[in-house]
Design an enzyme around this catalytic site. Structure first.
Site, PDB file in Angstrom:
ATOM      1  N   ASP A 161       0.836  -1.196   0.000  1.00 17.36           N
ATOM      2  CA  ASP A 161       0.000   0.000   0.000  1.00 17.36           C
ATOM      3  C   ASP A 161       0.882   1.262   0.000  1.00 17.36           C
ATOM      4  OD1 ASP A 161      -2.328   1.470   0.031  1.00 17.36           O
ATOM      5  OD2 ASP A 161      -3.218   0.400   1.721  1.00 17.36           O
ATOM      6  N   ASP A 218     -10.474   2.828  -2.731  1.00 18.84           N
ATOM      7  CA  ASP A 218     -10.950   1.557  -2.169  1.00 18.84           C
ATOM      8  C   ASP A 218     -12.434   1.347  -2.441  1.00 18.84           C
ATOM      9  OD1 ASP A 218      -8.461   1.258  -1.080  1.00 18.84           O
ATOM     10  OD2 ASP A 218      -9.120   1.319   1.013  1.00 18.84           O
TER      11      ASP A 218
END
Ligand SMILES: *[C@@H]1O[C@H](CO)[C@@H](O)[C@H](O)[C@H]1NC(C)=O
Ligand SMILES: *[C@@H]1O[C@H](CO)[C@@H](O)[C@H](O)[C@H]1NC(C)=O
Length: 419
Positions: A161, A218
């Protein structure tokens, strides 16, 4: 230089081309399939209050067992991956990452072994910054030791990430981390969140260094989230599709099918459109409690086959109108997967009538198979109008296969190609 020298150099260049242009670790020749904790289980760490849901080795083991016993592995879902919130807050005395001692008491190596014994592959999450998005220790400054640790744990899949780091550093940081992964000698699927943190990502470089990459925000547990991802991918498709192919994929994020936010029709839309997008199929759902009708969507063989098509060509949104959309993907054998999505919320199913050019397919005769098996197969001829009736916030998903025999077009009657 002589003409022959130039020719020789040109052939050497051509020969090097494929290996230079994309990551060559032999992985993800079709979009990865598996299960990932994040969307459904987020950062639930209180195992006393939520024993069935907390991020823990119990959750991973339970899910691995179900994936094997209930046909998910057989359908192709072979990665099981932990997202954020698996770490202790501090590294150990040797600066190594430590898995949470209460939730992962046996440690990550033992958990990887458990997963491998069942024929599955083991994935884990980290972050290129100083901390993960949820505030656990990130890899920045510890890249070498962390990559070594992952290899020692027999990890097969790293999602890296991009919280808590200057996004301009990513253009060198993600490739450098990938180089370290390569140097371990252990093939590890490399999922990069790099482009999701940049306004103008360098996809040429991303495709060379990552097996899959999260392009955008997301996914959440809602229809709004699914449709906003669909429209972002459609609006950027000319740039994105060029970079998808065997070994390297755009990632519109997890499948939320079977959770709380999508109706059955909406879940079918996600499965259809994700397969047209050649998306990684990463379920994020409690497989212990999923309702059978949602499980059936995730296990739909024909749709998985579309997603996993060996040509690896990402499909496009080819038409919009009447608040409906057509999404078309060309498959290796010259057939087409075509999803008709109805975004209307006004009531009765909506009938769409279109021709071959609306679907962006060659003008010829096809046998048409409904991949959700609600209709009989039918034949669609070059001059025909194709009619389909789609539920509100629903989809009709078909495979159009040319009526051909030994390379020659053949006649067709109402339901089949006639040889
Ligand atoms: C490392 O990279 C080389 C060159 O691209 C490739 O041939 C090899 O398979 C890679 N190894 C691993 C473990 O990824
Ligand atoms: C498709 O083919 C039919 C029959 O050959 C022809 O009548 C029609 O004009 C064609 N349509 C297009 C868009 O080319």
């Amino acid at each position: 230089m002589s003409k022959t020298t130039i020719e020789v150099l040109w052939y050497i260049f051509l020969w090097l081309l494929p290996s230079c242009l994309s990551l060559d670790n032999g992985l993800a020749l079709t979009p990865p399939m598996g299960w990932l904790t994040w969307e459904r289980f987020r950062c639930i760490t209180d195992c006393k209050a939520y024993p069935q849901e907390c991020i823990s080795e119990a959750l991973i083991k339970r899910t691995a067992d179900i994936m094997v016993k209930e046909g998910y592995q057989a359908a192709g879902y072979n990665y099981i991956a932990i997202d954020d919130c698996w770490l202790e807050r501090e590294r150990d005395a040797n600066n190594r990452m430590v898995a949470d001692r209460h939730r992962f008491p046996s440690g990550m190596k033992a958990l990887a072994d458990y997963v491998h014994e069942r024929g599955l592959k083991f994935g884990i999450y980290q972050d290129y910054g100083t901390m993960t998005c949820a505030g656990y220790p990130g890899v920045l400054g510890y890249e070498e030791i962390d990559v070594k640790t992952f290899a020692e744990w027999d990890v097969d899949y790293i999602k890296l990430d991009g919280c808590y780091v200057d996004s301009t550093k990513m253009d060198t940081g993600y490739p450098a981390f990938g180089k370290l992964l390569n140097e371990t000698g252990r093939p590890m699927l490399y999922s990069c969140s790099w482009p999701a943190y940049q306004d103008k990502p360098n996809y040429d470089s991303i495709e060379r260094h990552c097996n899959l990459w999260r392009n955008w925000g997301d996914i959440d547990d809602s229809w709004t989230s699914v449709t906003s991802i669909m429209s972002w991918f459609a609006n950027n498709q000319d740039e994105l599709v060029k970079h998808a192919g065997p070994g390297h994929w755009n990632d519109p994020d997890m499948l939320i099918i079977g959770n709380f936010g999508l109706s059955l029709d909406q879940a079918r839309v996600q499965m259809a459109v994700w397969s047209v997008l050649a998306a990684p199929l990463l379920m994020s759902v409690d497989l212990a409690t999923i309702r059978p009708e949602f499980k059936e969507i995730l296990l739909n063989k024909d749709i998985i086959e579309v997603d996993q098509d060996p040509l690896g060509k990402q499909g496009l949104r080819v038409w919009t109108g009447s608040n409906c959309e057509i999404w078309t993907r060309e498959l290796f054998d010259g057939s087409y997967a075509i999803a008709f999505v109805n975004l209307r919320e006004d009531g009765a199913p909506y009938t769409l009538s279109v021709r071959a050019h609306h679907m962006k397919i060659p003008n010829q005769t096809y046998k048409v198979k409904d991949l959700y098996k609600e209709e009989e197969s039918r034949v669609f001829g070059a001059e025909d109008v194709f009619e389909t009736r789609i539920n509100p916030t629903g989809v009709r998903f078909y495979k159009f296969t040319k009526c051909v025999s030994h390379g020659r077009r053949i006649r067709a009657n109402k339901n089949h190609c006639v040889v």
